[in-house]
Enzyme design. Structure first.
Site, mmCIF file in Angstrom:
data_model
loop_
_atom_site.group_PDB
_atom_site.id
_atom_site.type_symbol
_atom_site.label_atom_id
_atom_site.label_comp_id
_atom_site.label_asym_id
_atom_site.label_seq_id
_atom_site.Cartn_x
_atom_site.Cartn_y
_atom_site.Cartn_z
ATOM 1 N N LYS A 1 0.079 -2.096 -1.288
ATOM 2 C CA LYS A 1 0.406 -3.320 -2.024
ATOM 3 C C LYS A 1 -0.686 -4.378 -1.873
ATOM 4 C CE LYS A 1 4.231 -5.061 -0.675
ATOM 5 N NZ LYS A 1 3.730 -6.029 0.323
ATOM 6 N N THR B 1 -3.817 -3.839 -0.955
ATOM 7 C CA THR B 1 -5.006 -3.279 -1.605
ATOM 8 C C THR B 1 -4.950 -3.499 -3.110
ATOM 9 O OG1 THR B 1 -5.201 -1.598 0.126
ATOM 10 C CG2 THR B 1 -6.328 -1.157 -1.958
ATOM 11 N N ARG C 1 -0.698 -13.376 2.700
ATOM 12 C CA ARG C 1 -0.250 -13.802 4.028
ATOM 13 C C ARG C 1 -1.271 -13.393 5.081
ATOM 14 N NH1 ARG C 1 4.975 -10.634 4.828
ATOM 15 N NH2 ARG C 1 3.730 -9.130 3.661
ATOM 16 N N LYS D 1 0.558 -0.445 11.872
ATOM 17 C CA LYS D 1 -0.322 -0.497 10.706
ATOM 18 C C LYS D 1 -1.806 -0.499 11.069
ATOM 19 C CE LYS D 1 0.918 -3.090 7.231
ATOM 20 N NZ LYS D 1 1.357 -4.251 6.425
ATOM 21 N N ALA E 1 8.887 -10.077 5.700
ATOM 22 C CA ALA E 1 9.905 -10.075 4.652
ATOM 23 C C ALA E 1 11.173 -9.354 5.065
ATOM 24 C CB ALA E 1 9.350 -9.437 3.377
ATOM 25 N N PHE F 1 6.865 -6.145 1.884
ATOM 26 C CA PHE F 1 7.697 -4.950 1.832
ATOM 27 C C PHE F 1 8.157 -4.666 0.394
ATOM 28 C CE2 PHE F 1 8.412 -5.954 6.476
ATOM 29 C CZ PHE F 1 7.600 -4.927 6.925
ATOM 30 N N PHE G 1 -4.007 8.741 -5.612
ATOM 31 C CA PHE G 1 -4.554 9.562 -4.544
ATOM 32 C C PHE G 1 -5.169 10.818 -5.162
ATOM 33 C CE2 PHE G 1 -2.012 6.797 -2.045
ATOM 34 C CZ PHE G 1 -2.462 6.875 -0.729
ATOM 35 N N TRP H 1 -8.799 1.213 -4.475
ATOM 36 C CA TRP H 1 -9.193 1.601 -3.120
ATOM 37 C C TRP H 1 -10.556 2.277 -3.157
ATOM 38 C CZ3 TRP H 1 -10.768 5.733 -0.289
ATOM 39 C CH2 TRP H 1 -10.705 5.614 1.107
#
Length: 555
Positions: free
Chosen positions: A70, A72, A93, A104, A272, A300, A381, A409
């Site tokens: 998200k 990215t 954020r 993460k 969140a 999230f 991907f 990405w």
């Protein structure tokens, strides 16, 4: 060999932050430098400037261990909009040290769609979280000192609701007993810690419109109750002034840049799943005065971050997204369809079909409950097959929304042009934001509205002390506040094992408390905790510092 995110970030050609600021229309005298590539922005001169931007909200399906990308996507979309000639600001954020060292390993985007300097952003940054933690803990110290020094307010030590905080996943601190020792060491009582991002100071900080509004919000935070059940606020112990003094610099938005040298505000960081999950109002509203498009994300899945962004932040500020981007991956949808993480790279149309209802439910919520134009961004991907991508596209078209394949990405802004063009198209459509509940409804009715309309539950059950707390909150005059539901991010339900789009469940609310400074009532559901713990193998084990001072292993 594929480069890691931190390798890509460390090889980037960063501009001096003054040059990035100039691209956003900011002058050097508006900047307070934190090194060569970071600055805080004095926004006082922009206070009367009109808002001109179209706001784009980036949200996602329910998160999975496969990752959705998200942040990215948010970074790549902002870069793509700038690449196509639309002046765009990004608002994100700040990462918490808890997830950075926990699961993460970093939260500044990925690949060629990152905000930089990513090591600084992930670790300490400009010290905002430390200031928030200090303000929170000053309040706790002054509260316990008041009790120790005679307790003129008649505070019941058993009904102190204010916790200390630390910006780290530390389950050992969830429940503690403090004040042990002798008379000089305070009043012994059961206590506990929250992670800093769950502190109400963080929430008030992110929802404040300016410094004086922040001070007023801090003053009205409820921190304890007296023996006769009356609320005690920060103002009662005269702590709001000193707390605001600790936050006077932190409240200024932080300016950084993307890998493509476009301006970005990274400011504030409530989770969140246990808070409202949005960057600061001051950053968002300032960006709206500086650009033609503003891209921001909510934490999230859309059932958490987007719901709170719309029902809390937008309601409080008058903001309204012109378009919403819902991020998904084929891999995550197959995970929702029952495929183990190790097998997500294998083609599996049957599992993808089984997982699609999660995406479809989020789309319907955004378009039908909230009335907003939406595009699904499929974060691509290499293992995605043409048949799988076609299935996602067909399902979304059946719901009346388009799909854009995002390759930001791997390709940066060049991989987000289709998404950017679709976002611009949606922004040109007329829409009116609707909320999922009305403020004048009762607390229980608002909870039921969120549960049934957004989570698609059968209703809400109030258990334990929640029923008594509800009556008390409404008696004290807090019934007209919006609701901030603390719930697992992994499911529409309050049971993280119920993947996809579960039906036939109820939401269990076990605790209700007022966050009067933030301006909402918090509902704790299921087994959600406000102090996370570390996993069996924390990301911190892989993070190190090389001899030349470079950080390695950070995402």
């Amino acid at each position: 060999m594929c480069k890691s995110d931190i390798q890509i970030a460390q090889e980037a050609n960063l501009l001096p932050i003054a040059q990035v600021a100039a691209k956003a229309g900011l002058s050097e005298d508006q900047l307070e430098y934190y090194g060569r590539t970071k600055a805080k922005v004095d926004i006082n001169s922009l206070r009367e400037a009109p808002s001109k931007a179209k706001l784009v909200l980036v949200t996602a399906i329910n998160p999975t261990p496969a990752g959705e990308g998200k942040t990215t996507t948010s970074v790549g979309l902002a870069d793509a909009l700038n690449r196509t000639g639309r002046q765009t600001m990004l608002c994100l954020r700040e990462p918490s040290l808890g997830p950075v060292f926990g699961i993460k390993g970093g939260a500044a985007g990925g690949g060629y769609a990152q905000v930089v300097p990513m090591e600084d952003i992930n670790l300490h940054f400009t010290g905002d979280f430390h200031a928030i933690g200090a303000a929170n803990n000053l309040c706790a110290a002054m509260l316990d000192n008041h009790i120790k020094q005679g307790n003129d307010l008649g505070i019941d030590p058993r009904r102190v609701v204010w916790k200390r905080c630390v910006d780290m996943n530390d389950r050992q601190l969830r429940n503690v007993v403090d004040g042990l020792g002798g008379v000089a060491d305070g009043m012994p009582r059961q206590d506990g810690f929250d992670i800093t991002v769950a502190s109400e100071v963080m929430a008030a900080f992110c929802l404040a419109s300016d410094l004086m509004d922040l001070k007023a919000r801090l003053a009205r935070m409820v921190i304890a109750y007296t023996y006769d059940r009356k609320p005690v606020t920060v103002a009662h112990i005269h702590a709001e002034g000193a707390m605001t003094a600790l936050l006077k610099d932190a409240i200024k938005p932080n300016l950084v840049q993307t890998l493509e040298n476009n301006p970005a505000f990274v400011h504030g960081g409530p989770f969140a799943n246990i808070a409202h999950g949005c960057n600061s109002v001051m950053a968002t509203t300032t960006a709206m005065k500086m650009a033609d498009y503003v891209v921001t994300e909510a934490g999230f899945g859309a059932d958490l971050g987007a719901e709170k962004f719309l029902d809390i932040k937008c309601r409080a500020t008058g903001l309204a997204p012109s378009a919403v981007v819902l991020v998904a991956t084929v891999r995550a949808l197959k995970y929702n369809g029952g495929v183990a993480k190790a097998d997500l790279g294998k083609p599996n149309l049957e599992a993808l079909r089984a997982g699609m209802p999660n995406l479809e439910r989020h789309v319907r919520n955004l378009t039908q409950v909230y009335g907003l134009p939406c595009v699904v961004a499929v974060n691509a991907f290499p293992t995605d097959t043409a048949e799988e991508l076609s299935l996602v596209e067909e399902a979304c078209h059946a719901l009346g929304v388009n799909v854009a394949i995002s390759q930001v990405w791997a390709k940066g802004s060049a991989g987000g042009i289709d998404l950017a063009n679709e976002v611009v198209r949606l922004c040109d459509q007329a829409s009116t934001l609707r909320f999922s509940y009305e403020l004048d409804a009762s607390i229980e009715d608002k909870l039921n509205a969120i549960a049934t309309r957004v989570y698609h539950a059968d209703g809400v059950d109030l258990v334990g002390p929640a029923r008594t707390q509800l009556a008390q909150l409404e008696e004290l005059g807090f019934g007209g506040l919006p609701i901030c539901v603390a719930k697992t991010q992994y499911s529409f339900s309050d049971d993280q094992t119920k993947l996809g789009a579960p039906d036939g469940f109820r939401i269990t609310v076990r605790n209700l408390r007022v966050a009067a400074g933030a301006g909402f009532v918090v509902a704790l559901t299921g087994d959600i905790m406000t102090m996370p713990g570390l996993p069996k193998v924390p990301a911190a084990e892989k993070i190190d510092v090389a001899e030349d001072g470079r950080i390695v292993g950070l995402f």
